[in-house]
Design a protein around this motif. Sequence first.
Motif, PDB file in Angstrom:
ATOM      1  N   ALA A 124       0.837  -1.200   0.000  1.00 22.90           N
ATOM      2  CA  ALA A 124       0.000   0.000   0.000  1.00 22.90           C
ATOM      3  C   ALA A 124       0.872   1.250   0.000  1.00 22.90           C
ATOM      4  CB  ALA A 124      -0.921   0.010   1.215  1.00 22.90           C
ATOM      5  N   PRO A 125       0.499   2.262  -0.778  1.00 30.19           N
ATOM      6  CA  PRO A 125       1.314   3.484  -0.814  1.00 30.19           C
ATOM      7  C   PRO A 125       1.211   4.288   0.473  1.00 30.19           C
ATOM      8  CG  PRO A 125      -0.700   3.763  -2.090  1.00 30.19           C
ATOM      9  CD  PRO A 125      -0.664   2.332  -1.677  1.00 30.19           C
ATOM     10  N   VAL A 126       2.226   5.091   0.705  1.00 27.91           N
ATOM     11  CA  VAL A 126       2.188   6.071   1.786  1.00 27.91           C
ATOM     12  C   VAL A 126       1.129   7.118   1.423  1.00 27.91           C
ATOM     13  CG1 VAL A 126       3.515   7.841   3.002  1.00 27.91           C
ATOM     14  CG2 VAL A 126       4.610   5.692   2.310  1.00 27.91           C
ATOM     15  N   VAL A 127       0.297   7.476   2.389  1.00 25.90           N
ATOM     16  CA  VAL A 127      -0.774   8.436   2.141  1.00 25.90           C
ATOM     17  C   VAL A 127      -0.414   9.780   2.767  1.00 25.90           C
ATOM     18  CG1 VAL A 127      -3.209   8.987   2.518  1.00 25.90           C
ATOM     19  CG2 VAL A 127      -2.524   6.624   2.019  1.00 25.90           C
ATOM     20  N   PHE A 128      -0.270  10.796   1.915  1.00 22.62           N
ATOM     21  CA  PHE A 128      -0.044  12.168   2.361  1.00 22.62           C
ATOM     22  C   PHE A 128      -1.397  12.873   2.453  1.00 22.62           C
ATOM     23  CE2 PHE A 128       4.111  11.005   1.235  1.00 22.62           C
ATOM     24  CZ  PHE A 128       5.037  11.989   1.563  1.00 22.62           C
ATOM     25  N   GLY A 129      -1.726  13.389   3.626  1.00 17.73           N
ATOM     26  CA  GLY A 129      -2.955  14.158   3.792  1.00 17.73           C
ATOM     27  C   GLY A 129      -2.680  15.628   3.577  1.00 17.73           C
ATOM     28  N   VAL A 130      -3.491  16.267   2.750  1.00 16.60           N
ATOM     29  CA  VAL A 130      -3.284  17.673   2.377  1.00 16.60           C
ATOM     30  C   VAL A 130      -3.802  18.607   3.464  1.00 16.60           C
ATOM     31  CG1 VAL A 130      -3.805  19.465   0.683  1.00 16.60           C
ATOM     32  CG2 VAL A 130      -3.479  17.077  -0.065  1.00 16.60           C
ATOM     33  N   LEU A 131      -2.948  19.509   3.916  1.00 16.88           N
ATOM     34  CA  LEU A 131      -3.341  20.538   4.881  1.00 16.88           C
ATOM     35  C   LEU A 131      -2.937  21.897   4.342  1.00 16.88           C
ATOM     36  CD1 LEU A 131      -4.432  21.556   7.543  1.00 16.88           C
ATOM     37  CD2 LEU A 131      -2.276  20.904   8.645  1.00 16.88           C
ATOM     38  N   ASN A 132      -3.913  22.626   3.814  1.00 16.85           N
ATOM     39  CA  ASN A 132      -3.663  23.954   3.258  1.00 16.85           C
ATOM     40  C   ASN A 132      -3.886  25.019   4.320  1.00 16.85           C
ATOM     41  OD1 ASN A 132      -3.131  23.148   0.531  1.00 16.85           O
ATOM     42  ND2 ASN A 132      -5.309  22.738   0.297  1.00 16.85           N
ATOM     43  N   VAL A 133      -2.798  25.653   4.750  1.00 12.91           N
ATOM     44  CA  VAL A 133      -2.887  26.733   5.744  1.00 12.91           C
ATOM     45  C   VAL A 133      -2.907  28.047   4.960  1.00 12.91           C
ATOM     46  CG1 VAL A 133      -1.958  27.592   7.909  1.00 12.91           C
ATOM     47  CG2 VAL A 133      -1.520  25.231   7.234  1.00 12.91           C
ATOM     48  N   THR A 134      -3.938  28.214   4.168  1.00 12.03           N
ATOM     49  CA  THR A 134      -4.033  29.329   3.227  1.00 12.03           C
ATOM     50  C   THR A 134      -5.456  29.877   3.209  1.00 12.03           C
ATOM     51  OG1 THR A 134      -4.621  27.831   1.422  1.00 12.03           O
ATOM     52  CG2 THR A 134      -2.283  28.318   1.709  1.00 12.03           C
ATOM     53  N   LEU A 156      -6.702  14.246   9.822  1.00 12.19           N
ATOM     54  CA  LEU A 156      -6.177  13.539   8.661  1.00 12.19           C
ATOM     55  C   LEU A 156      -5.479  12.244   9.083  1.00 12.19           C
ATOM     56  CD1 LEU A 156      -4.697  16.553   6.660  1.00 12.19           C
ATOM     57  CD2 LEU A 156      -6.636  15.148   5.952  1.00 12.19           C
ATOM     58  N   ILE A 157      -4.721  12.303  10.173  1.00 16.62           N
ATOM     59  CA  ILE A 157      -4.045  11.103  10.672  1.00 16.62           C
ATOM     60  C   ILE A 157      -5.066  10.075  11.153  1.00 16.62           C
ATOM     61  CG2 ILE A 157      -2.496  10.197  12.443  1.00 16.62           C
ATOM     62  CD1 ILE A 157      -1.055  11.686  10.200  1.00 16.62           C
ATOM     63  N   ARG A 158      -6.072  10.524  11.884  1.00 15.46           N
ATOM     64  CA  ARG A 158      -7.102   9.591  12.350  1.00 15.46           C
ATOM     65  C   ARG A 158      -7.838   8.950  11.171  1.00 15.46           C
ATOM     66  NH1 ARG A 158      -8.055  13.820  16.085  1.00 15.46           N
ATOM     67  NH2 ARG A 158      -9.885  14.516  14.884  1.00 15.46           N
ATOM     68  N   ALA A 159      -7.922   9.672  10.061  1.00 13.21           N
ATOM     69  CA  ALA A 159      -8.617   9.157   8.880  1.00 13.21           C
ATOM     70  C   ALA A 159      -7.767   8.222   8.045  1.00 13.21           C
ATOM     71  CB  ALA A 159      -9.105  10.323   8.015  1.00 13.21           C
ATOM     72  N   GLY A 160      -6.500   8.053   8.426  1.00 15.29           N
ATOM     73  CA  GLY A 160      -5.667   7.089   7.726  1.00 15.29           C
ATOM     74  C   GLY A 160      -4.436   7.634   7.043  1.00 15.29           C
ATOM     75  N   ALA A 161      -4.221   8.952   7.078  1.00 18.93           N
ATOM     76  CA  ALA A 161      -3.013   9.511   6.476  1.00 18.93           C
ATOM     77  C   ALA A 161      -1.781   9.087   7.280  1.00 18.93           C
ATOM     78  CB  ALA A 161      -3.093  11.026   6.411  1.00 18.93           C
TER      79      ALA A 161
END
Length: 265
Positions: A7-17, A40-45
């Motif tokens: 399974a690939p590493v999952v990067f969760g996007v966090l836009n502080v913009t 995002l981490i709790r969701a699986g990132a």
Amino acid sequence: MPKPFIAPVVFGVLNVTPDSFSDGGRHAAPDAAVGHGQALIRAGADVVDVGGESTRPGAQPVDPQEELRRVLPVVERLVSGGIRVSIDTRRAAVAEAAVAAGATTVNDVDGGRDPGLLRVAAANPVDLVLMHSRGPAARDGRYQDVVRDTAADLRRSVDAALAAGVPAERIVVDPGIGFSKSAEENWRLLAHLDAVRVDDLRMLVGVSRKRFLGELVDGAPETRDGVTAVLSALLAEQRVWGVRVHDPATTVSAIEVVRRMRAAA
């Protein structure tokens, strides 16, 4: 014998913009940003990718000090909570401060154009993602052949990073889906990812909520999470090292479907 599914590493996007195309303004305050990073981490990132400058078409450049003001408190708090953090930037000063605060990946959305950023990556034990782009997202890149030209551009980016002293094992390439590419060019790249790999380096691919997926579903960018998950699962079948998404839970579930099918076969 087929290779085992990883399974690939999952990067969760966090836009502080305040102006990102999908969720601009929702996580601009530090408390909101940290809370979303934790979610995002709790969701699986596996990693939270923190960005302080929008790359959407027409977005205005952000002063480096303003970018630092946005991202640094968030990086520090996420790292202190034991979360792996990637810094999404094109600036050496921002990368250096984020790495000093504990970020373990520098996600260079400018593909190594800043020699200073390459020096930061070389001087620290971090991964360096080199993303392909010929300008702002959705701008015509004027390719003769998008697969061949993207491969050549990534080759030059990797060579520059190697020359700066970044070890090959810490380099990740990203074909830059949606950046200076038409919808047709995006699909063609996705169908020929093996042709743009460089020296068997790891590959990160971000398709999440991109405009070209809007041709498949109507509505706001969030309505594209389902097709993002399907496409991310197909990318997992192509053995990409990582995927970058806004909605980890849906993507992780889709990847698990692929894993179970492969295991049953």
